[in-house]
Motif scaffolding. Structure first.
Motif, short mmCIF file in Angstrom:
data_model
loop_
_atom_site.label_atom_id
_atom_site.label_comp_id
_atom_site.label_asym_id
_atom_site.label_seq_id
_atom_site.Cartn_x
_atom_site.Cartn_y
_atom_site.Cartn_z
N GLY A 52 0.82 -1.21 0.00
CA GLY A 52 0.00 0.00 0.00
C GLY A 52 0.85 1.25 0.00
N GLN A 53 0.61 2.13 -0.95
CA GLN A 53 1.28 3.43 -0.96
C GLN A 53 0.32 4.44 -0.38
OE1 GLN A 53 2.93 4.72 -4.68
NE2 GLN A 53 3.64 6.67 -3.87
N ALA A 54 0.62 4.90 0.82
CA ALA A 54 -0.28 5.81 1.52
C ALA A 54 0.53 6.68 2.45
CB ALA A 54 -1.34 5.04 2.30
N ALA A 55 0.25 7.97 2.45
CA ALA A 55 0.99 8.91 3.28
C ALA A 55 0.42 8.94 4.69
CB ALA A 55 0.93 10.31 2.68
N THR A 56 1.16 9.57 5.60
CA THR A 56 0.68 9.79 6.96
C THR A 56 -0.66 10.52 6.93
OG1 THR A 56 2.95 9.94 7.77
CG2 THR A 56 1.24 10.89 9.16
N GLY A 57 -1.59 10.09 7.79
CA GLY A 57 -2.87 10.78 7.88
C GLY A 57 -3.96 10.19 7.02
N THR A 58 -3.70 9.09 6.31
CA THR A 58 -4.72 8.48 5.45
C THR A 58 -5.49 7.38 6.16
OG1 THR A 58 -3.03 6.99 4.56
CG2 THR A 58 -3.49 9.00 3.32
N GLY A 59 -5.12 7.07 7.40
CA GLY A 59 -5.83 6.03 8.13
C GLY A 59 -5.24 4.65 7.95
N LYS A 60 -3.95 4.55 7.59
CA LYS A 60 -3.38 3.24 7.29
C LYS A 60 -3.18 2.40 8.55
CE LYS A 60 1.29 5.17 6.89
NZ LYS A 60 1.82 4.75 8.18
N THR A 61 -3.03 3.03 9.73
CA THR A 61 -2.87 2.22 10.94
C THR A 61 -4.08 1.33 11.16
OG1 THR A 61 -1.43 3.89 11.97
CG2 THR A 61 -2.48 2.28 13.42
N ALA A 62 -5.27 1.91 11.07
CA ALA A 62 -6.49 1.11 11.21
C ALA A 62 -6.63 0.13 10.06
CB ALA A 62 -7.72 2.01 11.29
N ALA A 63 -6.10 0.50 8.89
CA ALA A 63 -6.23 -0.37 7.71
C ALA A 63 -5.54 -1.72 7.93
CB ALA A 63 -5.65 0.32 6.48
N PHE A 64 -4.43 -1.74 8.67
CA PHE A 64 -3.81 -3.04 8.95
C PHE A 64 -4.13 -3.55 10.35
CE2 PHE A 64 -0.18 -0.10 9.97
CZ PHE A 64 0.06 -0.48 11.28
N ALA A 65 -4.41 -2.65 11.31
CA ALA A 65 -4.66 -3.10 12.69
C ALA A 65 -6.00 -3.83 12.81
CB ALA A 65 -4.64 -1.90 13.63
N LEU A 66 -7.03 -3.35 12.14
CA LEU A 66 -8.34 -3.99 12.25
C LEU A 66 -8.32 -5.42 11.70
CD1 LEU A 66 -10.64 -0.95 11.41
CD2 LEU A 66 -10.25 -2.00 13.65
N SER A 82 1.09 -11.72 15.40
CA SER A 82 1.40 -10.69 14.41
C SER A 82 2.59 -9.86 14.88
CB SER A 82 0.19 -9.76 14.20
OG SER A 82 -0.94 -10.50 13.79
N LEU A 83 3.33 -9.37 13.90
CA LEU A 83 4.48 -8.49 14.15
C LEU A 83 4.35 -7.27 13.26
CD1 LEU A 83 7.36 -7.87 15.30
CD2 LEU A 83 8.25 -9.15 13.34
N VAL A 84 4.45 -6.08 13.86
CA VAL A 84 4.43 -4.83 13.11
C VAL A 84 5.78 -4.14 13.30
CG1 VAL A 84 3.27 -2.62 12.75
CG2 VAL A 84 1.94 -4.60 13.52
N GLY A 129 3.36 -13.54 27.68
CA GLY A 129 2.69 -13.82 26.41
C GLY A 129 2.05 -12.60 25.81
N VAL A 130 2.20 -12.41 24.51
CA VAL A 130 1.60 -11.30 23.80
C VAL A 130 0.98 -11.80 22.50
CG1 VAL A 130 3.17 -9.56 24.76
CG2 VAL A 130 3.77 -10.71 22.63
N ASP A 131 0.00 -11.06 21.99
CA ASP A 131 -0.65 -11.40 20.72
C ASP A 131 -0.03 -10.64 19.55
OD1 ASP A 131 -2.71 -13.06 21.96
OD2 ASP A 131 -3.49 -11.18 22.77
N ILE A 132 0.30 -9.36 19.78
CA ILE A 132 0.83 -8.51 18.72
C ILE A 132 2.04 -7.75 19.26
CG2 ILE A 132 0.36 -6.58 17.14
CD1 ILE A 132 -2.59 -7.40 17.21
N THR A 156 1.13 -12.91 10.48
CA THR A 156 1.16 -11.70 9.66
C THR A 156 2.31 -10.80 10.10
OG1 THR A 156 -1.25 -11.75 9.39
CG2 THR A 156 -0.14 -9.68 8.86
N VAL A 157 3.07 -10.29 9.14
CA VAL A 157 4.10 -9.29 9.40
C VAL A 157 3.72 -8.03 8.63
CG1 VAL A 157 6.52 -8.64 9.12
CG2 VAL A 157 5.92 -10.98 9.76
N VAL A 158 3.72 -6.88 9.31
CA VAL A 158 3.43 -5.59 8.69
C VAL A 158 4.69 -4.74 8.72
CG1 VAL A 158 2.03 -3.49 8.78
CG2 VAL A 158 1.02 -5.69 9.44
N LEU A 159 5.09 -4.23 7.57
CA LEU A 159 6.19 -3.26 7.48
C LEU A 159 5.57 -1.89 7.27
CD1 LEU A 159 8.54 -5.24 5.04
CD2 LEU A 159 8.46 -5.35 7.53
N ASP A 160 5.51 -1.09 8.32
CA ASP A 160 4.86 0.22 8.26
C ASP A 160 5.91 1.30 8.04
OD1 ASP A 160 2.89 2.14 8.31
OD2 ASP A 160 2.81 2.25 10.50
N GLU A 161 5.62 2.23 7.11
CA GLU A 161 6.56 3.28 6.73
C GLU A 161 7.90 2.65 6.34
OE1 GLU A 161 6.75 6.81 9.02
OE2 GLU A 161 4.57 7.01 9.15
#
Length: 560
Positions: A52-66, A82-84, A129-132, A156-161
């Motif tokens: 996903g190409q998306a700048a800061t402020g577009t709501g991408k955190t919720a896009a992968f967190a949900l 999951s790992l972010v 123990g942790v989930d994310i 799931t692995v998320v590479l943010d920014e």
């Protein structure tokens, strides 16, 4: 969920999110998904890899967190599900807090891990123990090497920014971390820009990914950030005065002024406070508690201007920002994209203003090529412009006051004054007093106009007879002159180029792209930095630890 809650998040419900998440979104005041959330959430829930190409402020955190929370089965496994990965501690905290808010009803166990925080607390939480896990690459890799973080069950692995992480020298760390995760994992990559090296990572680690680009081609016109982009050509000697003039004319509700260095942040902050603004500094030399207090005052409205370095401002999310002002042209076009993504949100118009020295025009052109948008050059407001602006603000203030309902209590005073003078003259006297209370007539010298310099032949910046090293990068900072800094750690201490880049960037505020050639020997390292920044870099590194040690740091000596 009651009917009112269901109506409030009807569009989110259409994404087939579980009721616990819909209730959390309703409680947080979310009404409808942003474009990136509409595009990304369904395929992520379905298990697709995504770029996903998306700048800061577009709501991408919720896009992968949900989606991470949608698929969560709390306590169903020993290691995290999951790992972010994120570039900075600020963003790690921000993402972790968001995940916790969204997944409160699910009992999600989320842990931020980053340097600068005692590792003992992180170890305790990991043992329970942790989930994310949300973390910076360096600290995540540290836990892997200690055996305290097992990624064998990560789904799931998320590479943010991702572009920011590569700029900070984390490429090798990311590769090492991904090697510890199952090949069957889902991989998600978000980046504000898509240089070739990001695309290379996607091709190497993602399986047939869905590609989403939040830009002119995919987003509706009314959902794009509405940012007025302008630049003023200013000689360096008049930069501070020009900033004050621009702020006086623009009268921002809340703004971030970006500077290159800590010292520059402190100088600009002091200058703005002397001009009557409520300005706060934010840079890497401040503790986390100090940063939190500054951000609280900005969000609460008691501060109207934040003066910050790029490193300190990463991960900040302030909805009420109306202006981003670049005190210098960013040395990396990608940094400009990250900055302007902080304004023009939710359909509101924002402004991105750049104070450029004449020789920085080529850097502006590079930004235009990257964004595909024009940065309009404008003439700096004159004293006459400023006087007109103040009178306009005066008129607006009076117009708004005319709507007040308690004006009648001033009628006795008006009656007495109109016995002595006509009504028009009384009104003019009142306007004069109000104008003086707001600073009065402007009595400032004009700021000279800067003219572009003549083109010069490019100089050969190579070092005759010098050596090129595999990790060498040429600085693109504000000077052609460079020097080398000696760091008393080398390969025997496990020192890597990204350790040096990360330490310099986080501690001194010097952009990663301004770090030049790096030479690492068994016992020491040499790193090239702009001459004008060398003393600051040295002072910063002398106060910091690298690979758990506090090394000797000084300018290179030639008598070894």
């Amino acid at each position: 969920m009651d009917e009112d809650q269901l109506d409030a998040v009807a569009d989110f419900a259409a994404l087939e999110l579980r009721p616990e998440l819909l209730r959390a979104l309703s409680g947080l005041g979310y009404e409808e998904p942003t474009p990136i959330q509409r595009e990304a959430i369904p395929p992520l829930i379905a298990g697709k890899d995504l770029v996903g190409q998306a700048a800061t402020g577009t709501g991408k955190t919720a896009a992968f967190a949900l989606p991470l929370l949608q698929k969560l089965e709390a306590g169903a496994q020993d290691g995290p599900a999951s790992l972010v990965l994120v570039p900075t501690r600020e963003l790690a905290e921000q993402v972790s807090q968001a995940v916790h808010r969204y997944g409160r009803e699910l009992g999600v166990r989320v842990l931020p891990v980053y340097g600068g925080q005692p590792i003992t607390r992180q170890l305790q939480v990991l043992r329970r123990g942790v989930d994310i896990v949300v973390g910076t690459p360096g600290r995540v890799l540290d836990h892997i090497e200690r055996g305290t973080l097992q990624l064998g069950e990560v789904g799931t692995v998320v590479l943010d920014e991702a572009d920011e992480m590569l700029d900070m020298g984390f490429a090798e760390d990311i590769e090492a971390i991904l090697a510890e995760t199952p090949e069957s994992r889902q991989t998600v990559l978000f980046s504000a820009t898509m240089p070739p090296r990001i695309d290379a990572i996607a091709r190497r680690h993602l399986r047939d990914p869905l590609r989403i680009r939040m830009g002119r081609d995919t987003a509706a016109a009314d959902t794009l950030p509405k940012v007025r982009q302008t630049a003023f050509l200013i000689a360096r000697a008049h930069k501070t005065a020009a900033l004050g003039r621009v702020l006086d004319v623009e009268a921002p509700q809340a703004a971030i002024v970006f500077c290159r260095t800590r010292e520059e942040v402190d100088e600009v902050t002091q200058s703005l406070n002397g001009r009557g603004y409520r300005a706060e500094a934010l840079h890497g030399g401040m503790s986390q508690d100090q940063r939190d207090r500054v951000m609280g005052r900005l969000r609460g409205g008691s501060t109207e201007l934040l003066v910050a370095t790029d490193v300190a401002a990463r991960g900040l999310d302030v909805d009420l920002l109306t202006h981003v002002i670049n005190y210098n042209v960013p040395s990396a076009p990608e940094a400009y994209v990250h900055r302007i993504g902080r304004v023009g949100r939710a359909g509101r118009e924002g402004a991105a203003i750049t104070l450029a020295e004449p020789r920085e025009q080529r850097m502006l052109k590079a930004i235009e090529r990257l964004t595909g948008q024009r940065i309009t050059p404008e003439k700096l407001p004159t004293v006459t412009d400023l006087r007109a602006r103040r009178l306009e603000l005066l008129r607006t203030t009076v117009r708004e006051t005319l709507e007040d309902e308690d004006l009648e209590r001033f009628r006795p005073i008006l009656d007495l004054l109109t016995d002595e003078a006509d009504l028009e003259r009384v009104a003019l006297a009142g306007l004069k007093l109000l104008n003086e209370a707001n600073g009065g007539d402007v009595d400032e010298p004009e700021i000279p106009t800067a003219f572009p310099p003549r083109e010069r032949e490019p100089r050969d910046r190579g070092k005759p007879g010098g050596h090129r090293y595999p990790n060498e990068r040429r600085p693109r900072g504000n000077t052609d002159d460079t020097t080398r800094v000696f760091v008393g750690l080398g390969r025997r201490a496990g020192l890597r180029p990204q350790d040096l880049v990360g330490a310099i960037t986080n501690e001194s505020g010097l952009p990663a792209r301004d770090v030049g050639a790096i030479q690492i020997t068994d016992r020491f390292a040499l790193v090239e930095v702009p001459e004008g920044e060398a003393d600051r870099v040295i002072r910063s590194l002398q106060k910091s630890t690298i690979r758990g040690k506090r090394p000797t740091v000084r300018r290179e000596r030639f008598d070894r």
